[in-house]
Design a protein around this motif. Structure first.
Motif, short mmCIF file in Angstrom:
data_model
loop_
_atom_site.label_atom_id
_atom_site.label_comp_id
_atom_site.label_asym_id
_atom_site.label_seq_id
_atom_site.Cartn_x
_atom_site.Cartn_y
_atom_site.Cartn_z
N ILE A 1 0.82 -1.21 0.00
CA ILE A 1 0.00 0.00 0.00
C ILE A 1 0.85 1.26 0.00
O ILE A 1 0.69 2.14 -0.86
CB ILE A 1 -0.95 0.01 1.22
CG1 ILE A 1 -1.92 -1.18 1.13
CG2 ILE A 1 -1.72 1.32 1.29
CD1 ILE A 1 -2.87 -1.30 2.29
N VAL A 2 1.77 1.35 0.96
CA VAL A 2 2.53 2.60 1.13
C VAL A 2 3.51 2.82 -0.02
O VAL A 2 3.56 3.91 -0.61
CB VAL A 2 3.26 2.59 2.48
CG1 VAL A 2 4.14 3.83 2.61
CG2 VAL A 2 2.26 2.53 3.63
N LEU A 3 4.31 1.81 -0.35
CA LEU A 3 5.33 2.00 -1.39
C LEU A 3 4.74 2.31 -2.77
O LEU A 3 5.27 3.19 -3.47
CB LEU A 3 6.23 0.77 -1.46
CG LEU A 3 7.15 0.54 -0.25
CD1 LEU A 3 8.08 -0.63 -0.49
CD2 LEU A 3 7.94 1.79 0.09
N PRO A 4 3.67 1.63 -3.21
CA PRO A 4 3.09 2.02 -4.51
C PRO A 4 2.61 3.47 -4.56
O PRO A 4 2.67 4.10 -5.62
CB PRO A 4 1.91 1.04 -4.68
CG PRO A 4 2.31 -0.16 -3.89
CD PRO A 4 3.05 0.39 -2.70
N LEU A 5 2.13 3.98 -3.42
CA LEU A 5 1.70 5.38 -3.37
C LEU A 5 2.87 6.34 -3.22
O LEU A 5 2.69 7.55 -3.34
CB LEU A 5 0.73 5.58 -2.21
CG LEU A 5 -0.62 4.87 -2.30
CD1 LEU A 5 -1.42 5.07 -1.03
CD2 LEU A 5 -1.40 5.36 -3.51
N SER A 6 4.05 5.81 -2.95
CA SER A 6 5.21 6.65 -2.63
C SER A 6 6.23 6.70 -3.76
O SER A 6 7.36 7.13 -3.54
CB SER A 6 5.89 6.13 -1.35
OG SER A 6 4.97 6.03 -0.29
N LEU A 7 5.87 6.25 -4.95
CA LEU A 7 6.82 6.25 -6.06
C LEU A 7 7.41 7.63 -6.35
O LEU A 7 8.61 7.74 -6.64
CB LEU A 7 6.16 5.67 -7.32
CG LEU A 7 5.88 4.17 -7.30
CD1 LEU A 7 5.24 3.75 -8.60
CD2 LEU A 7 7.14 3.38 -7.04
N PRO A 8 6.62 8.71 -6.30
CA PRO A 8 7.24 10.03 -6.56
C PRO A 8 8.35 10.38 -5.57
O PRO A 8 9.42 10.83 -5.96
CB PRO A 8 6.05 10.99 -6.45
CG PRO A 8 4.86 10.16 -6.76
CD PRO A 8 5.16 8.82 -6.17
N ILE A 9 8.09 10.17 -4.28
CA ILE A 9 9.10 10.53 -3.29
C ILE A 9 10.27 9.57 -3.32
O ILE A 9 11.43 9.97 -3.11
CB ILE A 9 8.46 10.59 -1.86
CG1 ILE A 9 9.43 11.25 -0.88
CG2 ILE A 9 8.09 9.20 -1.38
CD1 ILE A 9 9.70 12.69 -1.16
N ILE A 10 10.02 8.29 -3.62
CA ILE A 10 11.10 7.32 -3.72
C ILE A 10 12.02 7.67 -4.89
O ILE A 10 13.25 7.61 -4.79
CB ILE A 10 10.54 5.89 -3.87
CG1 ILE A 10 9.86 5.46 -2.57
CG2 ILE A 10 11.65 4.90 -4.22
CD1 ILE A 10 9.17 4.11 -2.66
#
Length: 295
Positions: free
Chosen positions: A192-201
């Motif tokens: 959940i968190v990592l797929p939504l965090s692609l821009p910041i990653i």
């Protein structure tokens, strides 16, 4: 009639503002591009053109002798491989540690969260210094090892703060729903968190990659073996003519060729980052919460 005049004034003001914005941005782009174009022009110009001082942002008497010289210099390609390896390992390690630390410390339920965050933030302003850090690296057996180039600097406090702030802004309802479905903390982070965090990653990953790619100071301190030199350290030795010691005895033309070679090395060291950036740019402009809102 009055409304038409108001619309006309509004359109004129918008057009003027747009023109002003484009003008300012164009000037900024020119200021940023000119030094790089000048370096490229020097690396592609002839010795006579460099001597005469005619080279600005376009090559004069085009030639690629400097780049041919780089191709035949095996040490530069060895340094390129070392730099790529350090960049990949350092970026991967930095992202993993930053993600886990930022996600854990973004949760209010973690006991001692403020104290741990305070200790991490403390290291952003105060450090032991170069000599104590060098002694620690040496005692850990990392001196003259590539691990000394990315393990001591594995986590950037600034990147940690940015990513923790991002995680704190994610809706709690997403994780609460996952908890109700029986998901663990690791599953929530991964699915959940990592797929939504692609821009910041992507952004933090680019920060780490650029930092490791451009770093030469740590290599200068910790690396002694020439076969372990990074590209930036090799470039530094070229800029200081460590590898061109015979230029002075071969005449002025060789010195000019040395300058062209230096500029060509700068271009070779810059191009990889310029190639990587467009692949990550789409994540910078993508809506951070777009998927969560639509879901």
């Amino acid at each position: 009639m009055i409304s038409k005049r108001k619309k006309g004034k509004k359109l004129n003001s918008i057009s003027l503002g747009t023109v002003l914005n484009y003008t300012v941005l164009t000037i900024i782009v020119i200021i940023c591009l000119y030094p790089f174009l000048n370096v490229v022009a020097y690396s592609l110009s002839s010795n006579r053109a460099v001597l005469s001082g005619k080279v600005t942002f376009l090559p004069i008497e085009f030639q690629i002798d400097a780049y041919k010289d780089i191709i035949h210099r095996g040490q530069i390609w060895i340094s390129m491989r070392v730099t790529v390896l350090v960049t990949l390992l350092g970026t991967a390690l930095g992202l993993i540690l930053t993600i886990f630390a930022a996600y854990a410390l973004s949760k209010d339920k973690l006991k001692g969260r403020k104290w741990i965050s305070g200790l991490i933030l403390f290291t952003m302003y105060f450090s032991g210094g170069i000599i104590p850090t060098f002694l620690v690296v040496k005692e850990l057996g990392m001196f003259d090892q590539l691990t000394a180039l990315y393990i001591p600097t594995a986590v950037s406090v600034f990147n940690f703060i940015v990513m923790r702030t991002f995680f704190r802004e994610l809706p709690d309802s997403l994780e609460e729903a996952a908890y109700l479905d029986g998901a663990s903390d690791v599953q929530i982070l991964w699915k959940i968190v990592l797929p939504l965090s692609l821009p910041i990653i992507a952004t933090i990953g680019l920060f780490y990659a650029v930092s490791y790619w451009n770093d030469y100071f740590n290599a200068l301190i910790y690396i002694q073996s020439p076969e372990k030199f990074t590209l930036q350290l090799r470039l530094r030795s070229l800029l200081f003519a460590d590898e061109l010691g015979t230029a002075g005895s071969e005449g002025l033309g060789s010195q000019v060729m040395a300058e062209s070679l230096k500029m060509a090395c700068i271009v070779v060291g810059t191009i990889p980052i310029l190639i990587v950036y467009p692949w990550l740019q789409k994540y910078f402009v993508k809506g951070v919460m777009l998927g969560a809102v639509k879901g």
